[in-house]
Design a protein around this motif. Sequence first.
Motif, short mmCIF file in Angstrom:
data_model
loop_
_atom_site.label_atom_id
_atom_site.label_comp_id
_atom_site.label_asym_id
_atom_site.label_seq_id
_atom_site.Cartn_x
_atom_site.Cartn_y
_atom_site.Cartn_z
N LEU A 134 -0.89 -4.27 9.07
CA LEU A 134 -0.95 -3.49 7.83
C LEU A 134 0.34 -3.68 7.04
O LEU A 134 1.41 -3.90 7.61
N GLY A 135 0.24 -3.54 5.72
CA GLY A 135 1.41 -3.61 4.86
C GLY A 135 1.69 -5.03 4.40
O GLY A 135 1.31 -6.01 5.06
N PRO A 136 2.34 -5.18 3.26
CA PRO A 136 2.68 -6.51 2.76
C PRO A 136 3.61 -7.22 3.72
O PRO A 136 4.48 -6.62 4.35
N GLY A 137 3.43 -8.50 3.87
CA GLY A 137 4.23 -9.28 4.78
C GLY A 137 3.68 -9.30 6.18
O GLY A 137 4.16 -10.05 7.04
N ARG A 138 2.69 -8.45 6.46
CA ARG A 138 2.08 -8.41 7.78
C ARG A 138 0.58 -8.74 7.71
O ARG A 138 -0.17 -8.46 8.64
N GLY A 139 0.19 -9.28 6.55
CA GLY A 139 -1.20 -9.65 6.38
C GLY A 139 -2.01 -8.66 5.59
O GLY A 139 -3.16 -8.93 5.22
N GLY A 140 -1.46 -7.47 5.32
CA GLY A 140 -2.20 -6.47 4.57
C GLY A 140 -2.16 -6.70 3.07
O GLY A 140 -1.14 -7.16 2.52
N VAL A 141 -3.25 -6.41 2.38
CA VAL A 141 -3.34 -6.56 0.92
C VAL A 141 -3.92 -5.28 0.34
O VAL A 141 -5.00 -4.82 0.76
N SER A 142 -3.23 -4.71 -0.65
CA SER A 142 -3.70 -3.50 -1.32
C SER A 142 -4.35 -3.86 -2.65
O SER A 142 -3.86 -4.71 -3.39
N GLU A 143 -5.48 -3.19 -2.95
CA GLU A 143 -6.14 -3.31 -4.24
C GLU A 143 -6.19 -1.94 -4.88
O GLU A 143 -6.70 -0.99 -4.28
N GLY A 144 -5.66 -1.83 -6.11
CA GLY A 144 -5.66 -0.57 -6.82
C GLY A 144 -7.00 -0.28 -7.48
O GLY A 144 -7.95 -1.07 -7.41
N GLY A 145 -7.04 0.83 -8.18
CA GLY A 145 -8.28 1.25 -8.81
C GLY A 145 -8.76 0.30 -9.88
O GLY A 145 -9.96 0.22 -10.16
N THR A 146 -7.85 -0.46 -10.52
CA THR A 146 -8.26 -1.38 -11.59
C THR A 146 -8.42 -2.82 -11.10
O THR A 146 -8.63 -3.71 -11.91
N ALA A 147 -8.33 -3.05 -9.80
CA ALA A 147 -8.43 -4.42 -9.28
C ALA A 147 -9.73 -5.12 -9.69
O ALA A 147 -9.72 -6.33 -9.94
#
Length: 645
Positions: free
Chosen positions: A312-325
Amino acid sequence: MATVSYPGVYVQETAGGNRPIAVAGTSTAAFVGVAEQGPDDVAVRVTSWTQFVRVFGSFIDDSYLAQSVFEFFNNGGSQCYIVRVTRTDAKAAEVTVQNRAEVAGFKFTARSKGAWGNRIYLQIEEAGTDPGNLFRISVRLQDDPSVLPADFRDVAPVEVWDNLSTVKGAPNYVVDVLKQRSALIVAQVLGSNDTVQRGVHRGGLAPKLPLGDARSLQIGLDGDGFQAISLPDAAAASTDLGAVATAIRDAVKELHPLKASTITDTFQNFACAPETVDGKQRLVLTSGTSSETSAVLVQPGVTADATGLLRLGPGRGGVSEGGTAPRRPARTDIVQVGDAAVTKPVTAVVAGFDGDADITETTFRDAFHRLDTITDVSLLAVPGEASPTMMDFGTDYCAGRPLQDIFYIGEVSQLEDTAERAAAFRRSLNSANSYGALYFPWIRTLDPTGRTAEVRAVPPSGFIAGLYARIDGTRGVWKAPAGVEAGIRDAVGLVAEISDVDHGTLNPAGVDVIRRFTGAGIVAFGARTITSDPQWTYVPVRRTAIMLRVSIYQGIQWAVFEPNDETLWSQLRLNIGSFMTTLFRRGAFAGSTPSQGFFVKCDAETTTQADIDLGIVNILVGFAPLKPAEFVVVQISQQAGQSGQ
């Protein structure tokens, strides 16, 4: 005056009495014509042939603009303005594509009108940083419209715009970035592009379980701020990713908003569940709300960090998508602007079109007014648009500008290939002021692209404008741009070879002839304006007067609103006199002394009390122009023999 309060020395600056006047530029040309591409609403300054090609494209069959600009730079020009003319029915290439929610969300348009835009191809993919919310556009150009590459991804992009956003007002907002920086395309975010989702964070594949002592992480929802959670012993010891997901969900639901503006649903409806992709599992964390600000962010725990094992988290394979993605344009390997098939993700196209409507002399005349606010242009040409009407329009515009600061370089048409026809062309002019010169004949030159060995006839205005710039730089604007020194570079022939007798009929009529001479090559061999006023017969006289007018106008702006008395008058006499003296020493004026070459008068005689009451100061400047030795007469007599002594 400094305030004095203690004994000592006080130092302060005072303005000097002399304000030097700079010599105005005389060799910046403006070319008006049809181009392959480029802005058609403003005049654009270019300083090289390479820049012209980048902005306006290369050579096209139905225009001499590119060829003339090419020869302008080859013959000595250093900068010019381009005024592109387009047909009234010309169109810019467009393509409308869907967003990630499969709703028509974006319109990408070629930067300018014309069929050239149909050669633009776009590749849309994830951004280099923050790939869950930003995107990248690579712009490619098809060099030859008749040849499609096997794979456009093998063609190097001419522009790459990374880390673009769909959020209006953001520094990387796609509309603003492309408008301000791209030379090829602009973007429009459509009103229908309003999709929102619940913010989500997708972890990397294949988490490592059990967690053991690594059981803490920090969660940030909807911009509320990061809060730490710690998983219970059972979850830390479990090898079931579903059990770990349930523990994360339950821990987040126990949290409370840090901000009053964050609704409790953000936490209460939070979800965390495993997902299987290609046979491997990952965690998916989802916010409890769906809005533009919805987001799920993960960062390492302060102690006993579990994010590495959970991917989880950036740099560990995790990618976040916000509400406007979902508002980002749909991913596509290649989409053609203006000529794409209407199939997902493309919803509409408009083909770029050069137009069929006629372009008349009035079209070019109206385009002159894009130069109205530009003050550093001194030459004007409309290459290839050689008609008496166009010549009249050009010279009238130059003479009608408020400062009368531009000189028009005109040409006869290609059909006028004899001295008789050239003379008839000159007689057909309705306007014959001193702000223009007429050149004959057209010049033959090799194909600059090197694709063929054919010789092509090209209008002379581009060559001549470059020649003016070259002579101005080496000798001065007061030197006639003609004679054996005025060689035409790149010329390999002329449409018409003129004899001395024919030249003798054209020269008094105000037709400046381009000729070929043994040992000198092809040269400009005329320097007359088209006026019948004997004071302004010669090109260098008129252009010197233009230079003086502009230089003095720009150099004495400081005098406006100064007290209108002898102090001001003497300063004006000093400033203008120094300027004129400098030019005299450079050989700009006739006469052997400064008093013979020029005078400057500004006193109570030129400015009366009535003028002072009206806020007017009058300055009288006169100069003795240098006129070219157009006819060199040599008298040869026979000396009688004398007897030796």
